[in-house]
Design an enzyme around this catalytic site. Sequence first.
Site, mmCIF file in Angstrom:
data_model
loop_
_atom_site.group_PDB
_atom_site.id
_atom_site.type_symbol
_atom_site.label_atom_id
_atom_site.label_comp_id
_atom_site.label_asym_id
_atom_site.label_seq_id
_atom_site.Cartn_x
_atom_site.Cartn_y
_atom_site.Cartn_z
ATOM 1 N N LYS A 97 10.365 0.150 7.686
ATOM 2 C CA LYS A 97 10.481 0.384 9.129
ATOM 3 C C LYS A 97 10.783 -0.940 9.818
ATOM 4 O O LYS A 97 9.877 -1.651 10.255
ATOM 5 C CB LYS A 97 9.199 1.024 9.666
ATOM 6 N N SER A 112 -3.263 0.280 12.278
ATOM 7 C CA SER A 112 -1.920 -0.246 12.535
ATOM 8 C C SER A 112 -1.978 -1.744 12.801
ATOM 9 O O SER A 112 -2.694 -2.205 13.698
ATOM 10 C CB SER A 112 -1.301 0.467 13.737
ATOM 11 N N ARG A 113 -1.198 -2.512 12.052
ATOM 12 C CA ARG A 113 -1.156 -3.959 12.267
ATOM 13 C C ARG A 113 -0.608 -4.291 13.652
ATOM 14 O O ARG A 113 -1.062 -5.237 14.294
ATOM 15 C CB ARG A 113 -0.299 -4.617 11.191
ATOM 16 N N ASN A 114 0.370 -3.518 14.115
ATOM 17 C CA ASN A 114 0.962 -3.773 15.421
ATOM 18 C C ASN A 114 -0.048 -3.515 16.539
ATOM 19 O O ASN A 114 -0.141 -4.287 17.499
ATOM 20 C CB ASN A 114 2.200 -2.890 15.605
ATOM 21 N N ASP A 169 4.897 9.558 14.560
ATOM 22 C CA ASP A 169 4.617 8.180 14.157
ATOM 23 C C ASP A 169 4.161 7.352 15.350
ATOM 24 O O ASP A 169 3.324 6.448 15.222
ATOM 25 C CB ASP A 169 5.874 7.576 13.529
ATOM 26 N N SER A 205 0.806 -1.218 0.000
ATOM 27 C CA SER A 205 0.000 0.000 0.000
ATOM 28 C C SER A 205 0.843 1.273 0.000
ATOM 29 O O SER A 205 0.577 2.198 -0.772
ATOM 30 C CB SER A 205 -0.955 -0.001 1.200
ATOM 31 N N PHE A 206 1.879 1.340 0.847
ATOM 32 C CA PHE A 206 2.662 2.574 0.911
ATOM 33 C C PHE A 206 3.477 2.767 -0.362
ATOM 34 O O PHE A 206 3.570 3.881 -0.885
ATOM 35 C CB PHE A 206 3.583 2.579 2.135
ATOM 36 N N LYS A 240 8.660 2.401 17.326
ATOM 37 C CA LYS A 240 7.265 2.720 17.659
ATOM 38 C C LYS A 240 6.351 1.517 17.474
ATOM 39 O O LYS A 240 5.298 1.422 18.112
ATOM 40 C CB LYS A 240 6.783 3.924 16.851
ATOM 41 N N ARG A 282 7.299 -8.389 -7.205
ATOM 42 C CA ARG A 282 7.929 -9.693 -7.439
ATOM 43 C C ARG A 282 6.977 -10.660 -8.152
ATOM 44 O O ARG A 282 7.387 -11.485 -8.966
ATOM 45 C CB ARG A 282 8.395 -10.288 -6.108
#
Length: 340
Positions: free
Chosen positions: A109, A255-257, A245, A14-15, A192, A35
């Site tokens: 990141k 956020s996945r985290n 951030d 996405s980013f 973060k 890929r």
Amino acid sequence: MTTPQHVAVLGGGSFGTAIANIAATNGHKTFQWMRNKEQAAKVQQARENSDYLPGYQLSDNLSATADLAEAVSAADVVFIAIPSKAFRDVARLVSPLLKAGTMVISTTKGIEPTGFTLMSQVLEQELSDARIGVLSGPNFAKEIVAHQQTGSVIASSDDELIACVQELLCSSTFRLYANSDCYGVELGGALKNIYAIVTGLATALGCGHNTIAMLLTRSLAEMGRFAKHMDADPMTFLGLAGVGDLILTCTSDLSRNYRLGMAIAQGKSLEQAESDIGQAVEGVNTLRLVKQKADELDVYMPLASALHGILFEDYSISDVADKLMGGEQNTDVEYSQKDL
């Protein structure tokens, strides 16, 4: 920019798609390398990356390709938006294909386990004649493509690279700020993610605003403390790539985290939580590496240590919370301008 650039973005997420389309919309011939041949062909034909940013129309200046040489051989600027576990492999593949003096910017990141290596350091090791930078900040791709006002940071010791990338990606809703502290910017983007897991866990347990505010500020203190031991500038953490951030990732279920922390608090195993999310959760690997490095350097990081205990050492959440609140009441602000 007065002269159109040839731009390559490596990565089909996405980013990568968001910044590739900004560059293309700004009039630069842009390739996005993926890929997976089928994914590249699908995106090129549909003019949309439906797997990651459905409904977002891509510029005619953007070409999706699975041919790495086609993407980078004429590129003036290359952005690498690849998960950290595959970052070095891609850097090695791209190295012999680049023109001398190509600007190569990491947007990843994460931290490589061997030698606690940051992504810019991987680029320094693998690319013999490239100009290197880092792009990081509070940037959810879905909000970028929805034209929400967004700020990010381009970091490099190369002032011309900074100016080029600022102009390349500048739009009415995307703004880039300069920083010369590459390692600090990268550490902010990586660290973060640990604390997003912590705040996701706390939120799911019903913690209130007081608790989240305390967690955010003590997280920032830990990040700055660790950065100083790693020869980065703690003041970098007061900017977009640090506290900006941190706030974004620690307070949003985009956020996945953060979502992983919520899942752990709801009783899911780490393996099940990661499987349900379905994409790389960089904070898990980062936590392992940071805990090991913090122990090695004797850096006091109680929140990171507590989360490590919950995820990898079978500590109960309640026992960890009690231990944290019963710990040493240290100073509030641990570094200031006079200390630097």
